[in-house]
Design a protein around this motif. Sequence first.
Motif, PDB file in Angstrom:
ATOM      1  N   LEU A  33       0.875  -1.217  -0.130  1.00  0.00           N
ATOM      2  CA  LEU A  33      -0.147   0.111  -0.089  1.00  0.00           C
ATOM      3  C   LEU A  33       0.986   1.203  -0.044  1.00  0.00           C
ATOM      4  O   LEU A  33       1.875   1.426   0.789  1.00  0.00           O
ATOM      5  CB  LEU A  33      -0.825   0.008   1.192  1.00  0.00           C
ATOM      6  N   GLN A  34       0.657   2.128  -0.859  1.00  0.00           N
ATOM      7  CA  GLN A  34       1.614   3.370  -1.024  1.00  0.00           C
ATOM      8  C   GLN A  34       0.923   4.523  -1.020  1.00  0.00           C
ATOM      9  O   GLN A  34      -0.139   4.625  -1.713  1.00  0.00           O
ATOM     10  CB  GLN A  34       2.213   3.223  -2.382  1.00  0.00           C
ATOM     11  N   ARG A  35       1.250   5.515  -0.365  1.00  0.00           N
ATOM     12  CA  ARG A  35       0.827   6.816  -0.332  1.00  0.00           C
ATOM     13  C   ARG A  35       1.903   7.991  -0.669  1.00  0.00           C
ATOM     14  O   ARG A  35       3.022   7.847   0.013  1.00  0.00           O
ATOM     15  CB  ARG A  35       0.074   7.118   0.994  1.00  0.00           C
ATOM     16  N   VAL A  36       1.541   8.875  -1.474  1.00  0.00           N
ATOM     17  CA  VAL A  36       2.576   9.879  -1.714  1.00  0.00           C
ATOM     18  C   VAL A  36       1.817  11.196  -1.176  1.00  0.00           C
ATOM     19  O   VAL A  36       0.866  11.571  -1.480  1.00  0.00           O
ATOM     20  CB  VAL A  36       2.865  10.177  -3.283  1.00  0.00           C
ATOM     21  N   TYR A  37       2.623  11.722  -0.216  1.00  0.00           N
ATOM     22  CA  TYR A  37       2.304  12.768   0.386  1.00  0.00           C
ATOM     23  C   TYR A  37       3.217  14.122   0.049  1.00  0.00           C
ATOM     24  O   TYR A  37       4.428  13.869  -0.166  1.00  0.00           O
ATOM     25  CB  TYR A  37       2.696  12.636   1.972  1.00  0.00           C
ATOM     26  N   VAL A  38       2.612  15.063  -0.402  1.00  0.00           N
ATOM     27  CA  VAL A  38       3.385  16.319  -0.683  1.00  0.00           C
ATOM     28  C   VAL A  38       3.162  17.241   0.317  1.00  0.00           C
ATOM     29  O   VAL A  38       1.919  17.637   0.364  1.00  0.00           O
ATOM     30  CB  VAL A  38       2.994  16.879  -2.301  1.00  0.00           C
ATOM     31  N   GLY A  39       4.482  17.922   0.800  1.00  0.00           N
ATOM     32  CA  GLY A  39       4.265  18.884   1.676  1.00  0.00           C
ATOM     33  C   GLY A  39       4.470  20.119   1.134  1.00  0.00           C
ATOM     34  O   GLY A  39       4.729  20.262  -0.236  1.00  0.00           O
ATOM     35  N   ALA A  40       4.325  21.311   1.739  1.00  0.00           N
ATOM     36  CA  ALA A  40       4.443  22.716   1.191  1.00  0.00           C
ATOM     37  C   ALA A  40       5.925  22.794   0.877  1.00  0.00           C
ATOM     38  O   ALA A  40       6.483  23.860  -0.032  1.00  0.00           O
ATOM     39  CB  ALA A  40       4.253  23.826   2.324  1.00  0.00           C
ATOM     40  N   THR A  48       6.828  15.466   8.634  1.00  0.00           N
ATOM     41  CA  THR A  48       5.684  14.639   8.351  1.00  0.00           C
ATOM     42  C   THR A  48       6.286  13.249   8.441  1.00  0.00           C
ATOM     43  O   THR A  48       5.866  12.481   9.090  1.00  0.00           O
ATOM     44  CB  THR A  48       4.913  14.789   7.159  1.00  0.00           C
ATOM     45  N   LEU A  49       7.534  13.026   7.907  1.00  0.00           N
ATOM     46  CA  LEU A  49       8.181  11.813   7.830  1.00  0.00           C
ATOM     47  C   LEU A  49       8.470  11.409   9.513  1.00  0.00           C
ATOM     48  O   LEU A  49       8.224  10.359   9.790  1.00  0.00           O
ATOM     49  CB  LEU A  49       9.520  11.620   7.309  1.00  0.00           C
ATOM     50  N   ASN A  50       8.890  12.201  10.322  1.00  0.00           N
ATOM     51  CA  ASN A  50       9.166  11.863  11.831  1.00  0.00           C
ATOM     52  C   ASN A  50       7.706  11.631  12.514  1.00  0.00           C
ATOM     53  O   ASN A  50       7.940  10.739  13.117  1.00  0.00           O
ATOM     54  CB  ASN A  50       9.847  13.318  12.308  1.00  0.00           C
ATOM     55  N   ALA A  51       6.670  12.143  11.949  1.00  0.00           N
ATOM     56  CA  ALA A  51       5.427  11.833  12.718  1.00  0.00           C
ATOM     57  C   ALA A  51       5.105  10.358  12.360  1.00  0.00           C
ATOM     58  O   ALA A  51       4.696   9.710  13.299  1.00  0.00           O
ATOM     59  CB  ALA A  51       4.493  13.088  12.223  1.00  0.00           C
ATOM     60  N   VAL A  52       5.174  10.331  11.049  1.00  0.00           N
ATOM     61  CA  VAL A  52       5.039   8.777  10.481  1.00  0.00           C
ATOM     62  C   VAL A  52       5.882   7.976  11.483  1.00  0.00           C
ATOM     63  O   VAL A  52       5.242   6.673  11.607  1.00  0.00           O
ATOM     64  CB  VAL A  52       4.965   8.751   9.194  1.00  0.00           C
ATOM     65  N   ALA A  53       7.182   8.017  11.491  1.00  0.00           N
ATOM     66  CA  ALA A  53       8.086   7.233  12.058  1.00  0.00           C
ATOM     67  C   ALA A  53       7.752   6.951  13.495  1.00  0.00           C
ATOM     68  O   ALA A  53       7.916   5.895  14.013  1.00  0.00           O
ATOM     69  CB  ALA A  53       9.411   7.905  11.664  1.00  0.00           C
ATOM     70  N   GLU A  57       6.832   3.531  15.266  1.00  0.00           N
ATOM     71  CA  GLU A  57       7.329   2.853  16.335  1.00  0.00           C
ATOM     72  C   GLU A  57       6.695   2.518  17.369  1.00  0.00           C
ATOM     73  O   GLU A  57       6.919   1.532  18.100  1.00  0.00           O
ATOM     74  CB  GLU A  57       8.617   3.752  16.820  1.00  0.00           C
ATOM     75  N   ALA A  58       5.382   3.392  17.595  1.00  0.00           N
ATOM     76  CA  ALA A  58       4.590   2.980  18.627  1.00  0.00           C
ATOM     77  C   ALA A  58       3.632   1.676  18.273  1.00  0.00           C
ATOM     78  O   ALA A  58       3.457   1.104  19.175  1.00  0.00           O
ATOM     79  CB  ALA A  58       3.768   4.298  18.901  1.00  0.00           C
ATOM     80  N   ALA A  59       3.747   1.555  17.030  1.00  0.00           N
ATOM     81  CA  ALA A  59       2.700   0.428  16.658  1.00  0.00           C
ATOM     82  C   ALA A  59       3.306  -0.797  16.275  1.00  0.00           C
ATOM     83  O   ALA A  59       3.090  -1.831  16.270  1.00  0.00           O
ATOM     84  CB  ALA A  59       2.234   0.577  15.098  1.00  0.00           C
ATOM     85  N   ASP A  60       4.895  -0.457  16.400  1.00  0.00           N
ATOM     86  CA  ASP A  60       5.657  -1.838  16.268  1.00  0.00           C
ATOM     87  C   ASP A  60       5.714  -2.371  14.683  1.00  0.00           C
ATOM     88  O   ASP A  60       5.771  -3.415  14.805  1.00  0.00           O
ATOM     89  CB  ASP A  60       5.828  -2.703  17.414  1.00  0.00           C
ATOM     90  N   HIS A  61       5.434  -1.364  13.776  1.00  0.00           N
ATOM     91  CA  HIS A  61       5.070  -2.035  12.637  1.00  0.00           C
ATOM     92  C   HIS A  61       5.513  -0.937  11.468  1.00  0.00           C
ATOM     93  O   HIS A  61       4.908   0.233  11.600  1.00  0.00           O
ATOM     94  CB  HIS A  61       3.576  -2.492  12.275  1.00  0.00           C
ATOM     95  N   HIS A  62       6.729  -1.101  10.800  1.00  0.00           N
ATOM     96  CA  HIS A  62       7.260  -0.005  10.380  1.00  0.00           C
ATOM     97  C   HIS A  62       7.224   0.282   8.561  1.00  0.00           C
ATOM     98  O   HIS A  62       7.523  -0.961   8.095  1.00  0.00           O
ATOM     99  CB  HIS A  62       8.760   0.074  10.534  1.00  0.00           C
ATOM    100  N   PRO A  63       6.660   1.295   8.178  1.00  0.00           N
ATOM    101  CA  PRO A  63       6.608   1.288   6.647  1.00  0.00           C
ATOM    102  C   PRO A  63       8.068   1.742   6.023  1.00  0.00           C
ATOM    103  O   PRO A  63       8.757   2.263   6.810  1.00  0.00           O
ATOM    104  CB  PRO A  63       5.630   2.570   6.565  1.00  0.00           C
ATOM    105  N   VAL A  73       7.026   9.450   0.364  1.00  0.00           N
ATOM    106  CA  VAL A  73       6.366   8.167  -0.124  1.00  0.00           C
ATOM    107  C   VAL A  73       6.243   7.328   1.018  1.00  0.00           C
ATOM    108  O   VAL A  73       7.467   6.960   1.777  1.00  0.00           O
ATOM    109  CB  VAL A  73       7.072   7.417  -1.220  1.00  0.00           C
ATOM    110  N   ILE A  74       5.172   6.887   1.417  1.00  0.00           N
ATOM    111  CA  ILE A  74       4.979   5.820   2.611  1.00  0.00           C
ATOM    112  C   ILE A  74       4.530   4.616   1.941  1.00  0.00           C
ATOM    113  O   ILE A  74       3.369   4.626   1.108  1.00  0.00           O
ATOM    114  CB  ILE A  74       3.830   6.577   3.472  1.00  0.00           C
ATOM    115  N   ARG A  75       4.954   3.700   2.328  1.00  0.00           N
ATOM    116  CA  ARG A  75       4.695   2.106   1.860  1.00  0.00           C
ATOM    117  C   ARG A  75       4.602   1.170   2.931  1.00  0.00           C
ATOM    118  O   ARG A  75       5.588   1.133   3.799  1.00  0.00           O
ATOM    119  CB  ARG A  75       5.900   1.488   1.006  1.00  0.00           C
ATOM    120  N   TYR A  76       3.302   0.643   3.082  1.00  0.00           N
ATOM    121  CA  TYR A  76       3.154  -0.317   4.062  1.00  0.00           C
ATOM    122  C   TYR A  76       3.046  -1.926   3.286  1.00  0.00           C
ATOM    123  O   TYR A  76       2.182  -2.184   2.472  1.00  0.00           O
ATOM    124  CB  TYR A  76       1.935  -0.114   4.732  1.00  0.00           C
TER     125      TYR A  76
END
Length: 108
Positions: A33-40, A48-53, A57-63, A73-76
């Motif tokens: 599953l892939q999401r492309v996020y475009v920031g300003a 945003t990368l740090n927030a997702v990271a 880490e809290a979920a113990d499942h890393h994209p 680009v976020i890939r799960y």
Amino acid sequence: MPGHPNTTQALSPAEIEAALQTLPHWQYHQNALQRVYVGANYLQALETLNAVARHAEAADHHPDLQLNWKTLVIRYWTHTLNGVSALDVALAHQVEALLSVPNADSGH
């Protein structure tokens, strides 16, 4: 993992397609599953990368995360299954909610 979606079985193509109906910004690409996020700008994409990271880490499942200038680009996918699990879908939903919260990427 008690209380977590199944990570022992890869979803079928039909199940992935159904999940994508509820994740309009996501696509199925190269077995993930892939999401492309475009920031300003670069800094917003990095925050945003740090927030997702932190969430991963809290979920113990890393994209897989890839940062290019202001694009993230976020890939799960579940490595042990070489495919998408119900947990990947659940976490994609959580990340989507995180991205929709104003200032979530800056930690404020």
